[in-house]
Design a protein around this motif. Sequence first.
Motif, PDB file in Angstrom:
ATOM      1  N   TYR A 192      39.237  16.405  78.288  1.00  0.00           N
ATOM      2  CA  TYR A 192      38.027  16.260  79.091  1.00  0.00           C
ATOM      3  C   TYR A 192      38.274  15.272  80.222  1.00  0.00           C
ATOM      4  O   TYR A 192      38.959  14.267  80.042  1.00  0.00           O
ATOM      5  CB  TYR A 192      36.876  15.697  78.252  1.00  0.00           C
ATOM      6  CG  TYR A 192      36.662  16.334  76.900  1.00  0.00           C
ATOM      7  CD1 TYR A 192      37.447  15.967  75.797  1.00  0.00           C
ATOM      8  CD2 TYR A 192      35.640  17.251  76.693  1.00  0.00           C
ATOM      9  CE1 TYR A 192      37.236  16.524  74.552  1.00  0.00           C
ATOM     10  CE2 TYR A 192      35.418  17.808  75.438  1.00  0.00           C
ATOM     11  CZ  TYR A 192      36.223  17.445  74.373  1.00  0.00           C
ATOM     12  OH  TYR A 192      36.004  17.983  73.133  1.00  0.00           O
TER      13      TYR A 192
ATOM     14  N   LYS B 222      33.103  21.647  92.996  1.00  0.00           N
ATOM     15  CA  LYS B 222      34.319  22.416  93.250  1.00  0.00           C
ATOM     16  C   LYS B 222      34.713  22.456  94.732  1.00  0.00           C
ATOM     17  O   LYS B 222      35.843  22.865  95.054  1.00  0.00           O
ATOM     18  CB  LYS B 222      34.167  23.837  92.714  1.00  0.00           C
ATOM     19  CG  LYS B 222      33.944  23.893  91.206  1.00  0.00           C
ATOM     20  CD  LYS B 222      33.817  25.309  90.719  1.00  0.00           C
ATOM     21  CE  LYS B 222      33.474  25.353  89.254  1.00  0.00           C
ATOM     22  NZ  LYS B 222      32.133  24.788  88.952  1.00  0.00           N
TER      23      LYS B 222
ATOM     24  N   ILE C 228      34.878  18.339  83.618  1.00  0.00           N
ATOM     25  CA  ILE C 228      35.576  19.550  83.224  1.00  0.00           C
ATOM     26  C   ILE C 228      36.148  19.382  81.833  1.00  0.00           C
ATOM     27  O   ILE C 228      36.538  18.283  81.443  1.00  0.00           O
ATOM     28  CB  ILE C 228      36.686  19.910  84.248  1.00  0.00           C
ATOM     29  CG1 ILE C 228      37.288  21.295  83.969  1.00  0.00           C
ATOM     30  CG2 ILE C 228      37.769  18.842  84.292  1.00  0.00           C
ATOM     31  CD1 ILE C 228      38.135  21.832  85.121  1.00  0.00           C
ATOM     32  N   GLN C 229      36.160  20.481  81.081  1.00  0.00           N
ATOM     33  CA  GLN C 229      36.713  20.511  79.735  1.00  0.00           C
ATOM     34  C   GLN C 229      37.737  21.633  79.650  1.00  0.00           C
ATOM     35  O   GLN C 229      37.464  22.770  80.051  1.00  0.00           O
ATOM     36  CB  GLN C 229      35.600  20.748  78.707  1.00  0.00           C
ATOM     37  CG  GLN C 229      36.088  20.909  77.275  1.00  0.00           C
ATOM     38  CD  GLN C 229      34.949  21.172  76.304  1.00  0.00           C
ATOM     39  OE1 GLN C 229      33.790  20.912  76.598  1.00  0.00           O
ATOM     40  NE2 GLN C 229      35.283  21.675  75.124  1.00  0.00           N
ATOM     41  N   PHE C 230      38.920  21.297  79.134  1.00  0.00           N
ATOM     42  CA  PHE C 230      39.990  22.278  78.915  1.00  0.00           C
ATOM     43  C   PHE C 230      40.191  22.476  77.416  1.00  0.00           C
ATOM     44  O   PHE C 230      40.135  21.531  76.628  1.00  0.00           O
ATOM     45  CB  PHE C 230      41.326  21.769  79.471  1.00  0.00           C
ATOM     46  CG  PHE C 230      41.411  21.664  80.967  1.00  0.00           C
ATOM     47  CD1 PHE C 230      41.141  20.470  81.606  1.00  0.00           C
ATOM     48  CD2 PHE C 230      41.778  22.757  81.730  1.00  0.00           C
ATOM     49  CE1 PHE C 230      41.236  20.364  82.980  1.00  0.00           C
ATOM     50  CE2 PHE C 230      41.877  22.671  83.106  1.00  0.00           C
ATOM     51  CZ  PHE C 230      41.601  21.456  83.732  1.00  0.00           C
TER      52      PHE C 230
ATOM     53  N   SER D  19      39.197  19.255  92.035  1.00  0.00           N
ATOM     54  CA  SER D  19      39.962  20.293  91.336  1.00  0.00           C
ATOM     55  C   SER D  19      40.716  19.639  90.186  1.00  0.00           C
ATOM     56  O   SER D  19      40.995  18.437  90.210  1.00  0.00           O
ATOM     57  CB  SER D  19      40.940  20.997  92.278  1.00  0.00           C
ATOM     58  OG  SER D  19      41.909  20.083  92.752  1.00  0.00           O
TER      59      SER D  19
ATOM     60  N   GLU E 298      43.701  20.601  86.866  1.00  0.00           N
ATOM     61  CA  GLU E 298      44.563  21.566  86.200  1.00  0.00           C
ATOM     62  C   GLU E 298      45.200  20.934  84.974  1.00  0.00           C
ATOM     63  O   GLU E 298      45.329  19.717  84.880  1.00  0.00           O
ATOM     64  CB  GLU E 298      45.645  22.083  87.154  1.00  0.00           C
ATOM     65  CG  GLU E 298      46.577  21.027  87.708  1.00  0.00           C
ATOM     66  CD  GLU E 298      47.603  21.604  88.666  1.00  0.00           C
ATOM     67  OE1 GLU E 298      47.495  22.781  89.053  1.00  0.00           O
ATOM     68  OE2 GLU E 298      48.534  20.868  89.031  1.00  0.00           O
ATOM     69  N   ARG E 299      45.554  21.799  84.048  1.00  0.00           N
ATOM     70  CA  ARG E 299      46.222  21.352  82.830  1.00  0.00           C
ATOM     71  C   ARG E 299      47.326  22.355  82.539  1.00  0.00           C
ATOM     72  O   ARG E 299      47.156  23.286  81.772  1.00  0.00           O
ATOM     73  CB  ARG E 299      45.254  21.273  81.648  1.00  0.00           C
ATOM     74  CG  ARG E 299      45.881  20.596  80.432  1.00  0.00           C
ATOM     75  CD  ARG E 299      44.962  20.606  79.243  1.00  0.00           C
ATOM     76  NE  ARG E 299      45.549  19.842  78.136  1.00  0.00           N
ATOM     77  CZ  ARG E 299      45.128  19.907  76.878  1.00  0.00           C
ATOM     78  NH1 ARG E 299      44.109  20.691  76.563  1.00  0.00           N
ATOM     79  NH2 ARG E 299      45.716  19.187  75.951  1.00  0.00           N
TER      80      ARG E 299
ATOM     81  N   ASP F  76      33.296  23.850  83.462  1.00  0.00           N
ATOM     82  CA  ASP F  76      33.456  23.100  84.719  1.00  0.00           C
ATOM     83  C   ASP F  76      32.170  23.199  85.532  1.00  0.00           C
ATOM     84  O   ASP F  76      32.187  23.104  86.759  1.00  0.00           O
ATOM     85  CB  ASP F  76      34.662  23.599  85.518  1.00  0.00           C
ATOM     86  CG  ASP F  76      34.518  25.058  85.979  1.00  0.00           C
ATOM     87  OD1 ASP F  76      35.410  25.543  86.678  1.00  0.00           O
ATOM     88  OD2 ASP F  76      33.505  25.701  85.614  1.00  0.00           O
TER      89      ASP F  76
ATOM     90  N   SER G  71      47.256  16.506  82.322  1.00  0.00           N
ATOM     91  CA  SER G  71      46.310  17.066  83.287  1.00  0.00           C
ATOM     92  C   SER G  71      46.222  16.178  84.516  1.00  0.00           C
ATOM     93  O   SER G  71      46.456  14.972  84.443  1.00  0.00           O
ATOM     94  CB  SER G  71      44.930  17.194  82.641  1.00  0.00           C
ATOM     95  OG  SER G  71      43.966  17.652  83.558  1.00  0.00           O
TER      96      SER G  71
ATOM     97  N   VAL H  39      40.064  26.627  81.058  1.00  0.00           N
ATOM     98  CA  VAL H  39      38.841  25.883  81.345  1.00  0.00           C
ATOM     99  C   VAL H  39      37.701  26.397  80.467  1.00  0.00           C
ATOM    100  O   VAL H  39      37.423  27.595  80.435  1.00  0.00           O
ATOM    101  CB  VAL H  39      38.461  26.016  82.828  1.00  0.00           C
ATOM    102  CG1 VAL H  39      37.117  25.332  83.086  1.00  0.00           C
ATOM    103  CG2 VAL H  39      39.539  25.410  83.713  1.00  0.00           C
TER     104      VAL H  39
END
Lengths: 111, 108
Positions: free
Chosen positions: A33, A62, A47-49, A66, A68-69, A57, A75, A54
Amino acid sequence: EAGVAQSPRYKIIEKRQSVAFWCNPISGHATLYWYQQILGQGPKLLIQFQNNGVVDDSQLPKDRFSAERLKGVDSTLKIQPAKLEDSAVYLCASSPLNQQFFGPGTRLTVL
Amino acid sequence: GIQVEQSPPDLILQEGANSTLRCNFSDSVNNLQWFHQNPWGQLINLFYIPSGTKQNGRLSATTVATERYSLLYISSSQTTDSGVYFCAGGTSGSRLTFGEGTQLTVNP
């Protein structure tokens, strides 16, 4: 067991510049997170991965943020361009299931 | 979304005193957690407690899920207990919503 690692710990930039934050979660934690915490308030999820996908989000701006993971481990969160109102602490957390464990955070100041 | 209300907003204690912090939720949650943010900003997870009672040393927590509230008890407070206490709730798979926190100051 090592905790959640974040870098840098502090960052000062001018508005309209870009900035990136890095997070390495606790080993084996599938969920990661990113939160924004404005002074005097509780953290707000950005955002939560789940692994490298994802999950949520919906509260991520946005147009400028941004994240990414890659490979489902560490991340990065990027802001481009930064605004004055982005001044906050950016917290990364990870969880194996439900209980969340936080890193030390990155304090961002936008001048 | 879920609204989280914490009380009191501020609390000042003498070392050794006991205290109770409360968290109310606007809707049912099945993921409820309590955190302590120390003066250096580190958030520490105290409890994952969607229902029932748990104890960890001088701290204990009780959640009454049917009435949508949770309580955090701190006994024999110490100066190191100072900081902000947050509760956060959500439903499984959804985001946690944090309250505004209770600022606790424990004086020696």
